[in-house]
Design an enzyme around this catalytic site. Structure first.
Site, PDB file in Angstrom:
ATOM      1  CD1 TRP A  85     -66.474  11.235  77.172  1.00 16.57           C
ATOM      2  CD2 TRP A  85     -66.053  13.287  76.650  1.00 16.57           C
ATOM      3  NE1 TRP A  85     -65.739  11.451  78.282  1.00 16.57           N
ATOM      4  CE2 TRP A  85     -65.444  12.580  78.315  1.00 16.57           C
ATOM      5  CE3 TRP A  85     -65.697  14.530  76.564  1.00 16.57           C
ATOM      6  CZ2 TRP A  85     -64.711  13.669  78.929  1.00 16.57           C
ATOM      7  CZ3 TRP A  85     -65.057  15.396  77.438  1.00 16.57           C
ATOM      8  CH2 TRP A  85     -64.344  14.711  78.527  1.00 16.57           C
ATOM      9  CG  ASN A 124     -65.858  15.953  67.695  1.00 16.88           C
ATOM     10  OD1 ASN A 124     -65.773  16.172  68.815  1.00 16.88           O
ATOM     11  ND2 ASN A 124     -64.924  15.645  67.072  1.00 16.88           N
ATOM     12  N   GLY A 125     -66.562  18.675  69.373  1.00 14.69           N
ATOM     13  CA  GLY A 125     -65.616  20.064  69.922  1.00 14.69           C
ATOM     14  C   GLY A 125     -66.325  20.654  70.662  1.00 14.69           C
ATOM     15  CE  LYS A 180     -58.095   2.696  72.614  1.00 14.85           C
ATOM     16  NZ  LYS A 180     -57.266   2.383  73.774  1.00 14.85           N
ATOM     17  CD  GLU A 182     -49.789   2.933  80.984  1.00 17.18           C
ATOM     18  OE1 GLU A 182     -50.123   4.046  81.207  1.00 17.18           O
ATOM     19  OE2 GLU A 182     -50.594   2.427  80.336  1.00 17.18           O
ATOM     20  CE  LYS A 217     -53.525   2.055  81.534  1.00 17.26           C
ATOM     21  NZ  LYS A 217     -53.247   2.379  80.165  1.00 17.26           N
ATOM     22  CG  HIS A 239     -38.894  13.854 100.591  1.00 14.28           C
ATOM     23  ND1 HIS A 239     -37.870  14.733 101.115  1.00 14.28           N
ATOM     24  CD2 HIS A 239     -38.157  13.067  99.524  1.00 14.28           C
ATOM     25  CE1 HIS A 239     -36.720  14.113 101.045  1.00 14.28           C
ATOM     26  NE2 HIS A 239     -36.794  13.218 100.029  1.00 14.28           N
ATOM     27  CB  CYS A 263     -68.783  13.957  70.075  1.00 19.92           C
ATOM     28  SG  CYS A 263     -69.205  14.781  71.475  1.00 19.92           S
ATOM     29  CD  GLU A 315     -57.620   3.966  81.641  1.00 20.63           C
ATOM     30  OE1 GLU A 315     -56.577   3.683  81.294  1.00 20.63           O
ATOM     31  OE2 GLU A 315     -58.400   4.276  80.930  1.00 20.63           O
ATOM     32  NE  ARG A 343     -64.521  11.031  67.074  1.00 26.57           N
ATOM     33  CZ  ARG A 343     -63.243  11.143  66.460  1.00 26.57           C
ATOM     34  NH1 ARG A 343     -62.510  10.416  66.222  1.00 26.57           N
ATOM     35  NH2 ARG A 343     -62.775  12.641  66.511  1.00 26.57           N
TER      36      ARG A 343
HETATM   37  C1  F6R Z   1     -55.233   5.235  79.368  1.00 27.44           C
HETATM   38  C2  F6R Z   1     -55.428   5.890  78.020  1.00 27.44           C
HETATM   39  C3  F6R Z   1     -55.381   7.350  77.818  1.00 27.44           C
HETATM   40  C4  F6R Z   1     -54.710   7.692  76.577  1.00 27.44           C
HETATM   41  C5  F6R Z   1     -54.748   9.009  76.351  1.00 27.44           C
HETATM   42  C6  F6R Z   1     -53.920   9.581  74.912  1.00 27.44           C
HETATM   43  O1  F6R Z   1     -55.526   3.920  79.304  1.00 27.44           O
HETATM   44  O2  F6R Z   1     -55.845   5.116  77.173  1.00 27.44           O
HETATM   45  O3  F6R Z   1     -54.623   7.863  78.872  1.00 27.44           O
HETATM   46  O4  F6R Z   1     -53.315   7.277  76.601  1.00 27.44           O
HETATM   47  O5  F6R Z   1     -56.015   9.531  76.394  1.00 27.44           O
HETATM   48  O6  F6R Z   1     -54.407   8.737  73.843  1.00 27.44           O
HETATM   49  P1  F6R Z   1     -54.019   8.550  72.671  1.00 27.44           P
HETATM   50  O7  F6R Z   1     -52.452   7.929  72.716  1.00 27.44           O
HETATM   51  O8  F6R Z   1     -54.802   8.378  71.652  1.00 27.44           O
HETATM   52  O9  F6R Z   1     -53.137  10.267  72.192  1.00 27.44           O
END
Ligand code: F6R
Length: 606
Positions: free
Chosen positions: A72, A98-99, A601, A479, A483, A502, A2, A486, A27
């Site tokens: 959020w 927030n929290g 984000k 990774e 992608k 396995h 948030c 998500e 956020r």
């Molecule tokens: C995936 C993604 C998340 C962040 C994770 C950590 O595309 O963006 O998995 O990598 O939430 O975020 P940071 O790097 O900001 O600590």
């Protein structure tokens, strides 16, 4: 998570807050809301959905101050009722938060027994009611009494209908900044100072249950004993340029295309006959003494950490382990003053990473932050920091930050290798020269966009994928799978290629494709064998392979070629293929690429 924002001053509070929320939407974007005081009453407008929904429906009278929130969801569904601000039962207090309040259930039960009723499912409403319970005319005192009851981490911003000249804020282990101007009569509050519209504010950061009384012309900060304290005032360089897609359909695509440049920026000014970091405050003496590394991160950042761990082992010959930060903080780790903690976070605000870092402080380990946001908590709270310099990453799905993370971690591994006498100057020179070729390699991948798009279109119909790789291609596969998950909402699991047999191979059939990352030369023959094994089970196979591997097309159904490079540098180009593959699948499936469902984000709750 948030974002919280507040404004009191000479400008229109509504406009300032809406603009602040735009910058805080990273956020969370489940709902948003604004509250203020008008003619001695609290007035609110809140709406489920993205900020645009609030903007389209907002109707508030001329308010004297405003508090605003982008949510959020943690407690309670995504709907208008659970959106912030929340009121106490007397409708005198409005609160944004927030929290997470960990003991909210027991607090709520006590309040229910006292006859207080609730209109939302949130933990936030409990706080508003507690403040109301303790309120005897002084909001600071009431909030202080409330804080002593709360367990968890949080940032709170409160207004009271009888105090139209003040906003009260408090924070515990959660970022909250107050900005005030020398020139104008105005003060602002934000989860992130980068959301302030200008860079000429004096900024203070609240922590440890400090409470701020924020007024147009003054800010007072109180400690737990309610003594007024003086705090360090910071002037931060804030990038106030509004984000722009610069002609791209999505921020994600724009950020993917920025990578040749962002990698150059990550390398720039960090090599002159040897690796150096101007901003790194950790001394070479400290780094020479370290015997191992403990690398912390979440999601994409943890994948960058996995690559770093291999690099440090290969080049600096130091043992390291990579820990998902949410797990690390509850471990009983074997770390000491000779362990370097490396905390990786694009945002520098990820609660789990910050909490894990805090936990390591009791072992007196030196620590290093790898971070993109220079004013972030991580950048401020680590002994040393290396900045990515990648510019703001707006798309929730991380792309350019990942490749910049691995660029700076590659440099840092070389730096450690030099300090620990494992590589010569000329060896580092050779590797650095190859590293400088990476931006061109990425351009080669970007030039294949039509091919990757066509292949992604073909694979967009599948609901399940395995991604596999070996060595440096394992974190690359992890990774790429993340992608796809998500942004396309497709089930994609990454496995070490040798591990499929396995157990997981039992899942394979003609509707279950395998994406194989094959650019790790050391294990190339092994992954070819693994590919033949999955092919024999009828799975469609897409291989991402170096341009000189002519044999792979005999086995795989589709191949995307990447420029050849040494194993340690192979994750760059292959990751860009993974990003584009996920992007075009998500586009084909009509997903909300820049703001995928349920995500944010910056993940500021544990
Ligand atoms: C995936 C993604 C998340 C962040 C994770 C950590 O595309 O963006 O998995 O990598 O939430 O975020 P940071 O790097 O900001 O600590």
């Amino acid at each position: 998570m948030c974002g919280v924002f507040g404004y009191i001053g000479i400008r229109n509070p509504l406009e300032v807050c809406l603009s602040g929320l735009e910058k805080l939407e990273y956020r969370g974007y489940d709902s948003s809301g604004i509250g203020g005081i008008f003619e001695g009453q609290i007035v609110l407008c809140k709406k489920a959905g993205k900020l645009s929904a609030l903007k389209n429906s907002i109707q508030l009278p001329q308010i004297s101050l405003a508090i605003a929130h982008t949510r959020w969801a943690t407690h309670g569904k995504v709907n208008d009722e659970n959106a912030h601000p929340h009121l106490d039962f007397t409708q005198s207090i409005a609160l944004i938060h927030n929290g997470i309040i960990e003991n909210y259930k027991e607090l709520k039960n006590d309040l229910l027994k006292e006859g207080i009723t609730f209109s939302s499912d949130t933990d936030t409403e409990v706080i508003a009611n507690l403040i109301a319970k303790y309120y005897e005319g002084d909001l600071v005192q009431a909030l202080n009494a409330t804080l002593s009851q709360l367990k968890g981490i949080f940032a709170l911003v409160v207004i009271h209908k009888d105090h139209p000249d003040q906003i009260i804020a408090a924070a515990r282990d959660c970022p909250l900044s107050i900005g005030y101007s020398d020139q104008e009569d105005e003060s602002l509050i934000s989860s992130d100072p980068n959301a302030f519209e200008e860079s000429n504010y004096n900024i203070v950061f609240l922590k440890d249950d400090e409470i701020a009384k924020v007024q147009k012309k003054s800010i007072k900060i109180y400690n737990k004993n309610l003594d007024i304290i003086s705090k360090k005032i910071e002037r931060l360089e804030i990038d106030i340029r509004p984000p722009s897609k610069e002609g791209f359909e999505h921020y994600m695509l724009k950020e993917i295309f920025e990578q040749p440049l962002t990698i150059k920026k990550a390398l720039l000014g960090r090599y002159d006959e040897d690796i150096f970091f101007e901003e790194l405050k950790l001394s070479t003496d400290v780094l020479k003494k370290i015997k191992n590394l403990w690398i912390l991160g979440c999601g994409t950042s943890s994948h960058a950490g996995r690559i770093a761990s291999l690099l440090v082992e290969d080049w600096a010959r130091l043992p390291s382990s990579v820990e998902i930060a949410s797990e690390a903080r509850y471990r009983n780790p074997l770390i000491s003053e000779e362990t370097l903690i490396v905390a990786i976070s694009q945002s520098g605000e990820t609660a789990d990473t910050l909490a894990a870092l805090k936990e390591t402080k009791k072992y007196h380990c030196p620590n290093l932050g790898i971070c993109n946001v220079k004013n972030s908590t991580l950048a401020r709270e680590t002994d040393g920091v290396i900045l990515l310099k990648a510019g703001p990453e707006i798309s929730v799905c991380s792309t350019k930050a990942f490749t910049s993370q691995i660029a700076v971690l590659t440099l840092f591994s070389l730096y450690l290798a030099r300090l620990h006498n494992q590589l010569s100057k000329s060896q580092v020179k050779t590797i650095f020269e190859e590293l400088q070729e990476i931006p061109k390699h990425i351009e080669t991948v970007l030039n294949q966009l039509p091919t990757i798009q066509a292949i992604a279109k073909k694979y967009a119909k599948f609901e399940h994928f395995f991604f596999m790789g070996r060595g440096y291609m394992l974190p690359t596969a992890m990774e790429a799978a993340l992608k796809l998950k998500e942004i396309s909402y497709v089930n994609a699991n990454a496995y070490p290629a040798g591990e499929l047999k396995h157990g997981p191979i039992a899942l394979l059939h003609s509707q279950f494709p395998v994406v194989a990352f094959c650019a790790h030369k050391k294990t190339r023959d092994k992954i070819i064998s693994n590919l033949t094994e999955v092919k024999a089970r009828g799975s469609p196979v897409l291989a991402i392979a170096p341009s000189d591997d002519s044999e792979i097309k005999e086995i795989a159904d589709d191949v995307i070629y990447v420029p050849k490079t040494r194993d340690e540098l192979a994750p760059f180009s292959s990751s860009v293929v993974g990003q584009l593959f996920a992007y075009f699948i998500a586009k084909e499936r009509g997903c909300d690429i820049d703001q995928p469902r349920n995500l944010a984000k910056s993940v500021t709750v544990e």
